[in-house]
Motif scaffolding. Sequence first.
Motif, PDB file in Angstrom:
ATOM      1  N   ARG A  36      36.061  31.850  37.420  1.00  0.00           N
ATOM      2  CA  ARG A  36      36.178  31.996  35.831  1.00  0.00           C
ATOM      3  C   ARG A  36      37.375  32.669  35.628  1.00  0.00           C
ATOM      4  N   ILE A  37      37.835  32.119  34.388  1.00  0.00           N
ATOM      5  CA  ILE A  37      39.311  32.987  34.047  1.00  0.00           C
ATOM      6  C   ILE A  37      38.965  34.253  33.644  1.00  0.00           C
ATOM      7  N   GLU A  38      37.826  34.650  32.918  1.00  0.00           N
ATOM      8  CA  GLU A  38      37.728  35.700  32.190  1.00  0.00           C
ATOM      9  C   GLU A  38      37.364  36.672  33.347  1.00  0.00           C
ATOM     10  N   GLU A  39      36.995  36.536  34.619  1.00  0.00           N
ATOM     11  CA  GLU A  39      36.685  37.214  35.645  1.00  0.00           C
ATOM     12  C   GLU A  39      37.766  37.585  36.571  1.00  0.00           C
ATOM     13  N   VAL A  40      38.939  36.868  36.512  1.00  0.00           N
ATOM     14  CA  VAL A  40      39.943  36.970  37.548  1.00  0.00           C
ATOM     15  C   VAL A  40      41.514  37.112  37.001  1.00  0.00           C
ATOM     16  N   ALA A  41      41.506  36.525  35.517  1.00  0.00           N
ATOM     17  CA  ALA A  41      42.822  36.552  35.067  1.00  0.00           C
ATOM     18  C   ALA A  41      43.137  36.868  33.481  1.00  0.00           C
ATOM     19  N   HIS A  42      42.425  37.828  33.178  1.00  0.00           N
ATOM     20  CA  HIS A  42      42.477  38.538  31.801  1.00  0.00           C
ATOM     21  C   HIS A  42      42.348  40.083  32.022  1.00  0.00           C
ATOM     22  N   PRO A  43      43.053  40.671  31.148  1.00  0.00           N
ATOM     23  CA  PRO A  43      43.280  42.254  31.152  1.00  0.00           C
ATOM     24  C   PRO A  43      42.062  42.724  31.264  1.00  0.00           C
ATOM     25  N   MET A  44      40.832  42.228  30.724  1.00  0.00           N
ATOM     26  CA  MET A  44      39.440  42.915  30.771  1.00  0.00           C
ATOM     27  C   MET A  44      38.985  42.702  32.195  1.00  0.00           C
ATOM     28  N   ALA A  45      39.155  41.928  32.723  1.00  0.00           N
ATOM     29  CA  ALA A  45      38.889  41.408  34.002  1.00  0.00           C
ATOM     30  C   ALA A  45      39.179  42.460  35.039  1.00  0.00           C
ATOM     31  N   PHE A  46      40.681  42.948  34.812  1.00  0.00           N
ATOM     32  CA  PHE A  46      41.072  44.018  35.729  1.00  0.00           C
ATOM     33  C   PHE A  46      40.648  45.361  35.491  1.00  0.00           C
ATOM     34  N   GLN A  47      40.047  45.763  34.311  1.00  0.00           N
ATOM     35  CA  GLN A  47      39.443  46.760  33.734  1.00  0.00           C
ATOM     36  C   GLN A  47      38.363  46.950  34.602  1.00  0.00           C
ATOM     37  N   LYS A  48      37.363  45.881  34.458  1.00  0.00           N
ATOM     38  CA  LYS A  48      35.894  45.925  34.757  1.00  0.00           C
ATOM     39  C   LYS A  48      35.816  45.701  36.084  1.00  0.00           C
ATOM     40  N   GLU A  51      38.990  45.485  42.005  1.00  0.00           N
ATOM     41  CA  GLU A  51      38.925  44.674  43.322  1.00  0.00           C
ATOM     42  C   GLU A  51      38.797  43.182  43.259  1.00  0.00           C
ATOM     43  N   LEU A  52      38.034  42.740  42.618  1.00  0.00           N
ATOM     44  CA  LEU A  52      37.723  41.245  42.605  1.00  0.00           C
ATOM     45  C   LEU A  52      39.189  40.466  42.265  1.00  0.00           C
ATOM     46  N   VAL A  53      39.759  41.159  41.063  1.00  0.00           N
ATOM     47  CA  VAL A  53      41.085  40.541  40.660  1.00  0.00           C
ATOM     48  C   VAL A  53      41.923  40.547  41.707  1.00  0.00           C
ATOM     49  N   HIS A  54      42.084  41.836  42.367  1.00  0.00           N
ATOM     50  CA  HIS A  54      43.049  42.204  43.723  1.00  0.00           C
ATOM     51  C   HIS A  54      42.843  40.994  44.758  1.00  0.00           C
ATOM     52  N   ARG A  55      41.419  40.862  45.085  1.00  0.00           N
ATOM     53  CA  ARG A  55      40.998  39.799  45.995  1.00  0.00           C
ATOM     54  C   ARG A  55      41.702  38.352  45.674  1.00  0.00           C
ATOM     55  N   PHE A  56      41.726  38.127  44.503  1.00  0.00           N
ATOM     56  CA  PHE A  56      41.807  36.635  44.181  1.00  0.00           C
ATOM     57  C   PHE A  56      43.344  36.383  44.082  1.00  0.00           C
ATOM     58  N   TYR A  57      43.953  37.373  43.705  1.00  0.00           N
ATOM     59  CA  TYR A  57      45.543  37.481  43.908  1.00  0.00           C
ATOM     60  C   TYR A  57      46.008  37.476  45.438  1.00  0.00           C
ATOM     61  N   ASN A  58      45.313  38.343  46.122  1.00  0.00           N
ATOM     62  CA  ASN A  58      45.655  38.671  47.447  1.00  0.00           C
ATOM     63  C   ASN A  58      45.483  37.244  48.340  1.00  0.00           C
ATOM     64  N   HIS A 129      55.925  42.861  46.568  1.00  0.00           N
ATOM     65  CA  HIS A 129      54.683  43.310  47.161  1.00  0.00           C
ATOM     66  C   HIS A 129      54.234  42.141  48.138  1.00  0.00           C
ATOM     67  N   PHE A 130      54.403  42.363  49.360  1.00  0.00           N
ATOM     68  CA  PHE A 130      54.040  41.306  50.154  1.00  0.00           C
ATOM     69  C   PHE A 130      52.722  41.336  50.932  1.00  0.00           C
ATOM     70  N   GLU A 131      52.337  42.648  51.014  1.00  0.00           N
ATOM     71  CA  GLU A 131      50.676  42.844  51.599  1.00  0.00           C
ATOM     72  C   GLU A 131      49.736  42.828  50.502  1.00  0.00           C
ATOM     73  N   ASP A 132      48.689  42.794  51.110  1.00  0.00           N
ATOM     74  CA  ASP A 132      47.439  42.743  50.085  1.00  0.00           C
ATOM     75  C   ASP A 132      47.580  44.057  49.151  1.00  0.00           C
ATOM     76  N   MET A 133      47.243  43.979  47.808  1.00  0.00           N
ATOM     77  CA  MET A 133      47.242  44.779  46.844  1.00  0.00           C
ATOM     78  C   MET A 133      45.898  45.479  46.814  1.00  0.00           C
ATOM     79  N   THR A 134      45.715  46.748  46.714  1.00  0.00           N
ATOM     80  CA  THR A 134      44.503  47.421  46.685  1.00  0.00           C
ATOM     81  C   THR A 134      44.606  48.582  45.626  1.00  0.00           C
ATOM     82  N   LEU A 135      43.429  49.442  45.585  1.00  0.00           N
ATOM     83  CA  LEU A 135      43.536  50.451  44.639  1.00  0.00           C
ATOM     84  C   LEU A 135      44.089  51.463  45.117  1.00  0.00           C
ATOM     85  N   GLU A 136      44.404  51.369  46.685  1.00  0.00           N
ATOM     86  CA  GLU A 136      45.099  52.472  47.285  1.00  0.00           C
ATOM     87  C   GLU A 136      46.584  52.259  47.305  1.00  0.00           C
TER      88      GLU A 136
END
Length: 237
Positions: A36-48, A51-58, A129-136
């Motif tokens: 769902r676009i609103e879960e992975v490709a919207h600024p609010m998704a990244f706020q909410k 981790e899910l958004v990072h996983r989608f792009y990773n 950025h070539f490796e997985d992106m995380t909150l760290e």
Amino acid sequence: MAMKYTNIVILTGAGISEESGIQTFRGVDGIWENHRIEEVAHPMAFQKNPELVHRFYNERRKKLQTPEIRPNEAHLALKNLEDNSFAHFLLVTQNVDNLHERAGAEKVVHMHGEIMKARCLSCEKSNEHFEDMTLESVCKSCGTKGRLRPDIVWFEETVMHMKEIMEHLRLCDLFICIGTSGQVYPAAGFVDMVPLDCRTVEINLVPTQISSLFKEHYYGKASIEVPRFIQQLISGK
Ligand code: APR
């Protein structure tokens, strides 16, 4: 053979990368069929749920870096056109993959960003950025930890490079639109921004909702139709 066109603009969409093994967004097995676009490709998704958004792009970034994913004949034909254009040339892509660059294209602008890049929310710098992106993850520019986001333009965010794109569209005498469903603006409206006497060409598997706005259409696989059309152009037809 110098072609008669002085200002060429190309617009590409997910369809040009489909035969390279990269999923399109809409249609059979499209990315938006499974996310769902609103879960992975919207600024609010990244706020909410960052981790899910990072996983989608990773996942998509990792797939893009596998050896079987590489530029196809359509990407290579556009590089050939760029090399044979002794005029102004701009390749505008909606795609976030790096297949145009890997085909050797130089004048490429990514209006929806690049999946191989990260943007720092602290210093606003974008870095590879070539490796997985995380909150760290740490920003390579300012060293801040945990403030990186994918350098992607999400829905309801402002697309990139519009000033440069509009400058080229205003003077364009050949506009070629390849592999886009024409459902997302402003890209879908570019064909309306070129001069009246501009040659406009749509290359796609099937007619799209913006097909009627183009003067010429070539329907079929991009890897076949793009090289064929560009060969004709370069040989002066
Ligand atoms: N050759 C040519 N065209 C193809 C091929 C192919 N092998 N495979 C698919 N296509 C066409 C489809 O017919 C469709 O018109 O590519 C298009 C893909 O459409 P979308 O999946 O909607 O992709 P795109 O138009 O690039 O999406 C625009 O929407 O989700 C956002 O930001 C995202 O950049 C994306 C934007």
